[in-house]
Design an enzyme around this catalytic site. Structure first.
Site, mmCIF file in Angstrom:
data_model
loop_
_atom_site.group_PDB
_atom_site.id
_atom_site.type_symbol
_atom_site.label_atom_id
_atom_site.label_comp_id
_atom_site.label_asym_id
_atom_site.label_seq_id
_atom_site.Cartn_x
_atom_site.Cartn_y
_atom_site.Cartn_z
ATOM 1 N N TYR A 79 -24.109 7.912 -21.351
ATOM 2 C CA TYR A 79 -23.590 7.042 -20.283
ATOM 3 C C TYR A 79 -22.879 5.834 -20.894
ATOM 4 O O TYR A 79 -21.824 5.415 -20.446
ATOM 5 C CB TYR A 79 -24.735 6.585 -19.381
ATOM 6 N N PHE A 131 5.900 5.011 -6.601
ATOM 7 C CA PHE A 131 5.295 6.326 -6.473
ATOM 8 C C PHE A 131 4.341 6.242 -5.274
ATOM 9 O O PHE A 131 3.854 5.166 -4.948
ATOM 10 C CB PHE A 131 4.565 6.740 -7.771
ATOM 11 N N THR A 132 4.090 7.379 -4.632
ATOM 12 C CA THR A 132 3.329 7.360 -3.367
ATOM 13 C C THR A 132 1.987 6.618 -3.498
ATOM 14 O O THR A 132 1.676 5.742 -2.691
ATOM 15 C CB THR A 132 3.062 8.793 -2.870
ATOM 16 N N ASP A 222 4.037 2.171 -16.174
ATOM 17 C CA ASP A 222 3.333 3.397 -15.800
ATOM 18 C C ASP A 222 3.868 4.490 -16.716
ATOM 19 O O ASP A 222 5.005 4.930 -16.576
ATOM 20 C CB ASP A 222 3.625 3.720 -14.320
ATOM 21 N N LYS A 265 -1.021 14.293 -16.459
ATOM 22 C CA LYS A 265 0.347 14.692 -16.779
ATOM 23 C C LYS A 265 0.534 14.659 -18.294
ATOM 24 O O LYS A 265 0.497 15.677 -18.951
ATOM 25 C CB LYS A 265 1.334 13.742 -16.095
ATOM 26 N N ARG A 388 9.558 16.135 -1.374
ATOM 27 C CA ARG A 388 9.647 14.727 -1.752
ATOM 28 C C ARG A 388 10.776 14.133 -0.931
ATOM 29 O O ARG A 388 11.918 14.050 -1.357
ATOM 30 C CB ARG A 388 9.919 14.569 -3.253
ATOM 31 N N PHE A 454 1.762 13.490 3.893
ATOM 32 C CA PHE A 454 2.253 14.733 3.297
ATOM 33 C C PHE A 454 1.134 15.608 2.754
ATOM 34 O O PHE A 454 1.290 16.806 2.618
ATOM 35 C CB PHE A 454 3.282 14.434 2.188
HETATM 36 N N1 F0G Z 1 2.107 7.388 -11.418
HETATM 37 C C1 F0G Z 1 3.003 8.382 -11.462
HETATM 38 C C2 F0G Z 1 4.380 8.118 -11.965
HETATM 39 C C3 F0G Z 1 2.635 9.666 -11.042
HETATM 40 O O1 F0G Z 1 3.532 10.643 -11.088
HETATM 41 C C4 F0G Z 1 1.314 9.894 -10.585
HETATM 42 C C5 F0G Z 1 0.910 11.200 -10.107
HETATM 43 C C6 F0G Z 1 0.431 8.813 -10.546
HETATM 44 C C7 F0G Z 1 0.855 7.582 -10.977
HETATM 45 C C8 F0G Z 1 -0.960 8.993 -10.055
HETATM 46 O O2 F0G Z 1 -1.713 9.679 -10.999
HETATM 47 O O3 F0G Z 1 -2.382 11.804 -9.825
HETATM 48 O O4 F0G Z 1 -3.557 11.022 -11.886
HETATM 49 O O5 F0G Z 1 -3.857 9.833 -9.742
HETATM 50 N N2 F0G Z 1 1.705 12.135 -9.856
HETATM 51 C C9 F0G Z 1 1.308 13.465 -9.403
HETATM 52 C C10 F0G Z 1 2.520 14.289 -9.073
HETATM 53 C C11 F0G Z 1 0.310 13.491 -8.320
HETATM 54 O O6 F0G Z 1 2.330 15.401 -8.549
HETATM 55 O O7 F0G Z 1 3.646 13.893 -9.344
HETATM 56 P P1 F0G Z 1 -2.941 10.634 -10.585
#
Ligand code: F0G
Length: 481
Positions: A79, A131-132, A222, A265, A388, A454
């Site tokens: 832990y 980003f979303t 990021d 990623k 998108r 979405f």
């Molecule tokens: N920032 C970027 C540029 C991303 O593309 C993503 C995730 C995140 C943050 C969030 O990271 O998913 O590990 O919580 N992109 C994924 C996609 C979901 O399908 O493009 P996460």
């Protein structure tokens, strides 16, 4: 790596061999029609047993290496104080040049912590594009998101190599009008996800660094696709052809005050982290880590994932890893262009992006052309892409749709997962669909969640076009495909 063929073409070459495989089925069009109807014309709601090529995302779907899998076997389960964490910390320091590390369970968890600590009501987070999940977290913390991109960024037919650049004049203007003390930070996303995986140039990042330093504003990077951005800098930016991916990655990361990424990623493993050389920033975030994620030495990741991430961080500096999906995407886009299918150019990282506004010009944005295109691609190929566009934008306070800047169907190319026959198959079916595009019409919501709609929203095809498209497909290819 590319191999130049005798006729001059550049063939993307897999610099790895396949050791473990997963059996896939191509369910016929009749079943695909049922599946997309059950899933409310939302590709997120398909089950993978009905999906042939899963190009929804590269998140958590990149192929891991034998070394990563091997490292998982020697993890130190504890832990607190796990040696696995210290191996991760060393890897981050060695590759990114950042010494304070906060592991998190995935990228958006990093965004949650950054929002919690640095975004205040009435403050602005300026960025090259949102980003979303970033936008959702920053707005939930009471801040607003200001996108500062160049005029070229939204041109889907461009030859400009760095459409992910931040517009420096607009940044200076925003600082003047909003006040530097009301800007939480400037955030640079390494390959802007929502506008086609477009990279920024190092010269641009350095200029942003200069401006933010001059005004005492924090710079957040990021780095979720930092290796792809670094690979594109090496290919496209003057002066970087002979600089290694490792050095470019380090240069990007050390320009940031706070750096974070989604390991799902870049590092080919579930997880993420925040890293910095600024002790004050580290101290400000650290107390919240156990509240939201877990103790400092695991942050919501398993020790197995931490070990695999430490290895993945070194591997992402390998040019054959950093370039693997970029070169497939380039090939994919070039083949589609040859066949007249409208795609975002220049191709970037993450995915081949099909421009739904040019593919389906007869569908207005309020009828969600990119959502319709993603559903139609699935129906005619079994390939799962992601919308998108306007479906990915939530409604405004008055309940109106917010038209997205671009309407894209994103066909992600996870690293080292697919072969060129898969890409050729995708090209063939997309070309067929383009020739039958008049059959595709819009969509309408039937179930609509209030946030990030979405993911779980359900839609229906206007005037029942799904059945007609499936019938045309079966006429051309028979019932078996
Ligand atoms: N920032 C970027 C540029 C991303 O593309 C993503 C995730 C995140 C943050 C969030 O990271 O998913 O590990 O919580 N992109 C994924 C996609 C979901 O399908 O493009 P996460």
């Amino acid at each position: 790596m590319n191999i130049r063929l005798a006729d001059g073409r550049l063939l993307p070459m897999e610099m790895h061999q396949v050791k473990i495989v997963q059996k896939k089925e191509l369910v016929p069009c009749g079943r695909r029609l049922q599946a997309i109807e059950e899933g409310g014309y939302n590709t997120f709601l398909l089950r993978t047993r009905d999906v042939f090529l899963d190009m929804l995302t590269d998140s958590g779907t990149n192929a891991m290496s034998d070394r990563q899998l091997g490292a998982m076997m020697v993890s130190d389960d504890a832990y607190a104080g796990s040696e696995s964490f210290f191996r991760l910390k060393d890897a981050i320091e060695e590759v990114f040049g950042l010494k304070y590390v906060l592991p998190v369970h995935q990228g958006r968890a990093a965004e949650n912590l950054i929002a919690k600590v640095f975004v205040k009501p009435g403050f602005t987070a300026a960025m090259n594009y949102h980003f979303t999940t970033t936008k959702a977290h920053f707005e939930l913390a009471g801040g607003s998101v200001l996108e500062i991109y160049t005029d070229e960024a939204l041109n889907t037919r461009s030859t400009v190599p760095f459409k992910g650049n931040l517009d420096l004049n607009k940044l200076e203007d925003a600082i003047r009008t909003r006040g530097a003390d009301k800007i939480s930070f400037v955030r640079m996303e390494a390959t802007t996800n929502l506008i086609g995986g477009q990279p920024f140039a190092l010269a641009n990042l350095k200029a942003v660094r200069d401006i933010t330093s001059r005004h005492g504003i924090m710079l957040v990077v990021d780095g979720s696709l930092i290796s792809e951005n670094a690979y594109l800098i090496k290919q496209r930016e003057i002066g970087y052809a002979d600089v290694s991916i490792r050095d470019i990655i380090r240069e990007i990361a050390t320009l940031a005050d706070v750096f974070y990424l989604s390991g799902r990623k870049s590092c080919c493993v579930r997880g993420g982290f925040i890293a910095t050389n600024n002790k004050d920033h580290y101290d400000a975030i650290m107390p919240w880590l156990p509240v939201y994620e877990g103790f400092l030495t695991y942050g919501g990741m398993s020790t197995k994932e931490i070990e695999a991430m430490a290895v993945g961080i070194h591997e992402m500096t390998d040019i054959d890893v950093a370039g693997s999906s970029v070169e497939f995407i380039r090939y994919f886009a070039e083949r589609l262009i040859e066949n007249g299918v409208p795609v975002v150019t220049p191709p970037g990282g993450l995915a081949c992006h099909v421009d739904a506004m040019r593919f389906l010009p007869h569908i207005p944005q309020i009828e969600y052309p990119a959502g319709a295109l993603a559903a139609a691609i699935y129906l005619s190929s079994g390939i799962r892409s992601m919308e998108r566009g306007t479906v990915s934008m939530d409604r405004d306070k008055d309940g109106n749709d917010v038209p997205s800047d671009l309407e894209l169907a994103r066909l992600a190319v996870p690293r080292r997962v697919y072969t060129l026959s898969h890409i050729e198959y995708a090209v063939d079916r997309l070309t067929w669909l383009f020739q039958h595009r008049d059959l595709v019409q819009g969509l309408r919501f039937v179930e609509e969640p209030p946030v990030l709609r979405f993911f779980f929203g359900k839609l229906e095809p206007l005037r029942g076009w799904g059945g007609r498209l499936a019938a045309a497909f079966r006429k051309d290819f028979g019932d078996g495909f």
